[in-house]
Design an enzyme around this catalytic site. Structure first.
Site, PDB file in Angstrom:
ATOM      1  N   LYS A  11       0.850  -1.192   0.000  1.00 53.88           N
ATOM      2  CA  LYS A  11       0.000   0.000   0.000  1.00 53.88           C
ATOM      3  C   LYS A  11       0.888   1.244   0.000  1.00 53.88           C
ATOM      4  O   LYS A  11       1.693   1.457   0.911  1.00 53.88           O
ATOM      5  CB  LYS A  11      -0.903   0.007   1.234  1.00 53.88           C
ATOM      6  CG  LYS A  11      -1.831   1.223   1.245  1.00 53.88           C
ATOM      7  CD  LYS A  11      -2.594   1.360   2.547  1.00 53.88           C
ATOM      8  CE  LYS A  11      -2.867   2.831   2.815  1.00 53.88           C
ATOM      9  NZ  LYS A  11      -3.204   3.103   4.210  1.00 53.88           N
ATOM     10  N   GLY A  62      -7.183   9.690  10.874  1.00 49.92           N
ATOM     11  CA  GLY A  62      -7.261   9.873  12.314  1.00 49.92           C
ATOM     12  C   GLY A  62      -8.315  10.852  12.780  1.00 49.92           C
ATOM     13  O   GLY A  62      -8.435  11.126  13.968  1.00 49.92           O
ATOM     14  N   ALA A 112      -9.247   5.751   5.568  1.00 50.57           N
ATOM     15  CA  ALA A 112      -9.109   6.964   6.401  1.00 50.57           C
ATOM     16  C   ALA A 112     -10.444   7.674   6.536  1.00 50.57           C
ATOM     17  O   ALA A 112     -11.161   7.857   5.564  1.00 50.57           O
ATOM     18  CB  ALA A 112      -8.081   7.950   5.847  1.00 50.57           C
ATOM     19  N   ASN A 149      -7.893   2.295  11.048  1.00 52.88           N
ATOM     20  CA  ASN A 149      -6.988   2.025  12.154  1.00 52.88           C
ATOM     21  C   ASN A 149      -7.454   2.705  13.441  1.00 52.88           C
ATOM     22  O   ASN A 149      -7.844   2.038  14.391  1.00 52.88           O
ATOM     23  CB  ASN A 149      -5.565   2.486  11.802  1.00 52.88           C
ATOM     24  CG  ASN A 149      -4.581   2.163  12.906  1.00 52.88           C
ATOM     25  OD1 ASN A 149      -4.356   0.994  13.221  1.00 52.88           O
ATOM     26  ND2 ASN A 149      -4.019   3.185  13.547  1.00 52.88           N
ATOM     27  N   THR A 150      -7.486   4.043  13.440  1.00 48.34           N
ATOM     28  CA  THR A 150      -7.784   4.766  14.684  1.00 48.34           C
ATOM     29  C   THR A 150      -9.159   4.430  15.246  1.00 48.34           C
ATOM     30  O   THR A 150      -9.334   4.357  16.465  1.00 48.34           O
ATOM     31  CB  THR A 150      -7.688   6.284  14.435  1.00 48.34           C
ATOM     32  OG1 THR A 150      -6.470   6.559  13.746  1.00 48.34           O
ATOM     33  CG2 THR A 150      -7.705   7.065  15.738  1.00 48.34           C
TER      34      THR A 150
END
Lengths: 255, 255, 255, 255
Positions: free
Chosen positions: D98, D159, D185, D207-208
């Site tokens: 990626k 994030g 994201a 992720n976050t």
């Protein structure tokens, strides 16, 4: 309020209107008057500026009283756009221009690589270039670094009337810019324009929202007030929102 | 545009402002002037209307030039509200009033059973009653059937500044009403007022959005333009939104 | 997670589905299986529960395995609703019921005065009453005080598929309630159900979103996961949103 | 459903999770198990893959069972990114990667000119390249034309947890793409993931939203269901929205 200044010229109105889709140049002129706009953008490929055997825009709107802003709507390469603007400068002396380099006719989004390249060519050539662009803050910065005198991110696809889709991006562009930021494309109704201005934009450009309203002249008047409302509201500083969440509950911060 | 008429009185401005949370009556008067409002709502329990040893609202805002609209903010029962308004009528001759019967101090939502009951009592007693209410279209209809001269649904909790939470309900109320519909509570910024008017409301009432802006007088001016923008936009008839979905794709209608 | 308990009965699934608008009882049964729902609500005026010469719901869905929740859809007065539920109790022994008293056929909103009155009558009569209601937190409290065993505010008009219009109201209801709160009406797609559960609702009831999807059985499966996703997400506690506003700029707090 | 295939590899799960911000590799592994993800993206500059004197990711997550997707988070030039991925391939044999080439640390948006250039370099070099990109449909097309095996537009800043800001752009990218489109994201909560999938995305990377939830493992489970819910809902085909506007009124089409 500080004045609205682009490339050294100062304007009272922060609204820019277009010249497409009106029933007639007469209606366009009437809408312009109602809107209070001092700049009108003119698609060089669509508007008759020189053939006096046909109806001409300048018979209805006086370029000595209103700033004509030639644009390259309908150009799909940088070369096309540059050639079009050079011809216009030779013919009409226009130096302050709006660059559009489009990509796919489906959505009419700007082709940003070509747009940046053409921006540089035009600036080398002495133009003051206002640039229609995507709402990507990274490209907005590149355009400013290249010398663009105004950044004109789209709020939504041209002619869609969907309103500003991504206020986060518009805000990021505004926070970083030292030249005026003007939302260009996407406004569909008065509140869309007010919202754009409340984000801190320096101005708003619109065409379809006025020209395709049921009563274009009345909508032009609505937009005049909408832009003033948004600007004044931005400068006044809005009240804080209150959320009514019990801070001790698991709902706090949910809404 | 048809005139904005409530209980036989006609106004040019469709904005109503309040008298709470200003630094001083002088600032309140200045905001009123900037807003262009011709009606000001006065909380009978909070505003000094009679003790001339203290600062008085009427020293700054002339009830001969501006329509004072007494309201029952702070009343939690119908009896309280009715008593308060009767006293006010005896003292000041006010017949056009705004009824508020609140429930829980947490959200200050109207208590609709009590509100409807008090509306009937006041109308029997000869008042012209504008009624602060929930955005329930069923109750809005009941209030109108009971003889309310204006329906005033909340857009969001009083003082929240969250903007109109449920445009579907506001629209349903407007479609069914024969008396004016005025959004009362919830406006936080200029675009909120524009949106309310674009839904077809007859007017907007706000207090905190102006009084708690960083610059209340400037925000009052913003609101003047915002209400005009929204009204003109509603009357002009906005362009259709275009969705750009390929009608043959499974995405059509998704957005 | 604590169990989902209504009137002393405990369920694993927090999804309740309906019995209207399906092509057949067989399809309804298949959707029920895919949804994982353990409660199915049955419009007493529309579903055949007793005429064995016609197709019957109970031939496809076994009331011993699934909780049948009789409802009064189509009733426009409290008397109608009470009579309908009494007949159903005599015939089928159902004691846990869902009360709906509707107002205008245009929007099918509940008539809250009648709803509250009928709630009291049914509770006196020994029913466990789950109540379809507006999203007015004041009325939600009254229903709970009257003894309702679940509060079922609408998210949007029945059959509209518009999603939750007023999360602030739903949240206020949840924060104040000690009985389960179940969003009933308005869900159109899976994310609407997830959002309802993320607000902290105890459950979601839906009919049209499944029955009128192009593939109802697949949508039923989607809804099963959507409700679990929203519940788990609510319990997990989401990350904080970050706004990217420069705190020193006038934009801070704007978005 | 058709399988989810990237660069010839087929997966059951459409969720991709990350390796940043967890308390420990053990917690990361637990979240991975709860999420059902079969691909985990690994920031080559942050995750310990080779120093066995320190805690190592591979001690907790087995690269034989889970597809490791190396990424170039923290790279701000194409050269950096290319060098980083070449080293990784030499060390670990990873060919499916990626690419992220970032711009300003304030918002971590991709630098699209550099990203496109690096994509071409990597493809020439034999990599299978999934590309983190802006939501500009024009650039998405360029990346696909250059040979990217997946397009990964951001939904909102990395994030931020703000959810998908511009569904119009994501939809335009999906309509035009022949390779998988994965929102990467911006997801903050389960419903954000469901909404992304309902737009027709092939997958979601986050992720976050998981790592910074109060209970990351529970949120991972929520996300598993959210992605399934959104996918099934998309395939099922949602009901039409109904607007309740009287078509003869000036309100029609307003909402």
């Amino acid at each position: 309020d500080r004045p609205f200044t682009v490339a050294g010229r100062t304007f009272n109105s922060r609204l820019i209107i277009g010249t497409g889709k009106y029933k007639s140049y007469a209606q366009n002129a009437e809408a312009l008057a109602a809107s209070g706009a001092e700049i009108i953008t003119v698609a060089l490929r669509r508007v008759n500026l020189s053939d006096s055997s046909q109806p001409m825009l300048v018979d209805h709107i006086d370029p000595k009283k209103v700033t004509f802003l030639p644009n390259t709507a309908g150009c799909f390469t940088g070369e096309d756009a540059v050639r079009t603007l050079r011809l216009a400068r030779e013919a009409g002396g226009w130096n302050l221009v709006k660059l559009e380099v489009l990509s796919d006719p489906k959505h009419l989004y700007p082709e940003m690589e070509e747009t940046l390249r053409a921006t540089k060519l035009l600036i080398e050539d002495g133009f003051d270039v206002m640039v229609y662009c995507s709402d990507d803050p990274v490209y907005a910065r590149k355009l400013e670094d290249a010398g663009a005198c105004a950044i004109m991110p789209l709020g939504a696809p041209i002619g869609s009337g969907l309103g500003i889709q991504n206020p986060v991006n518009i805000r990021l562009i505004i926070e970083a810019a030292k030249v005026p930021v003007i939302v260009d494309a996407g406004v569909g109704t008065a509140s869309d324009a007010t919202i754009a201005m409340e984000l801190g934009c320096d101005g708003v450009l619109m065409n379809t929202a006025i020209a395709e309203a049921k009563d274009p002249v009345r909508m032009a008047r609505a937009m005049k007030h909408a832009v003033i409302a948004g600007r004044e509201s931005y400068l006044a500083g809005r009240m804080a929102k209150k959320r009514y969440a019990d801070p001790s509950s698991p709902l706090a911060g949910l809404i």
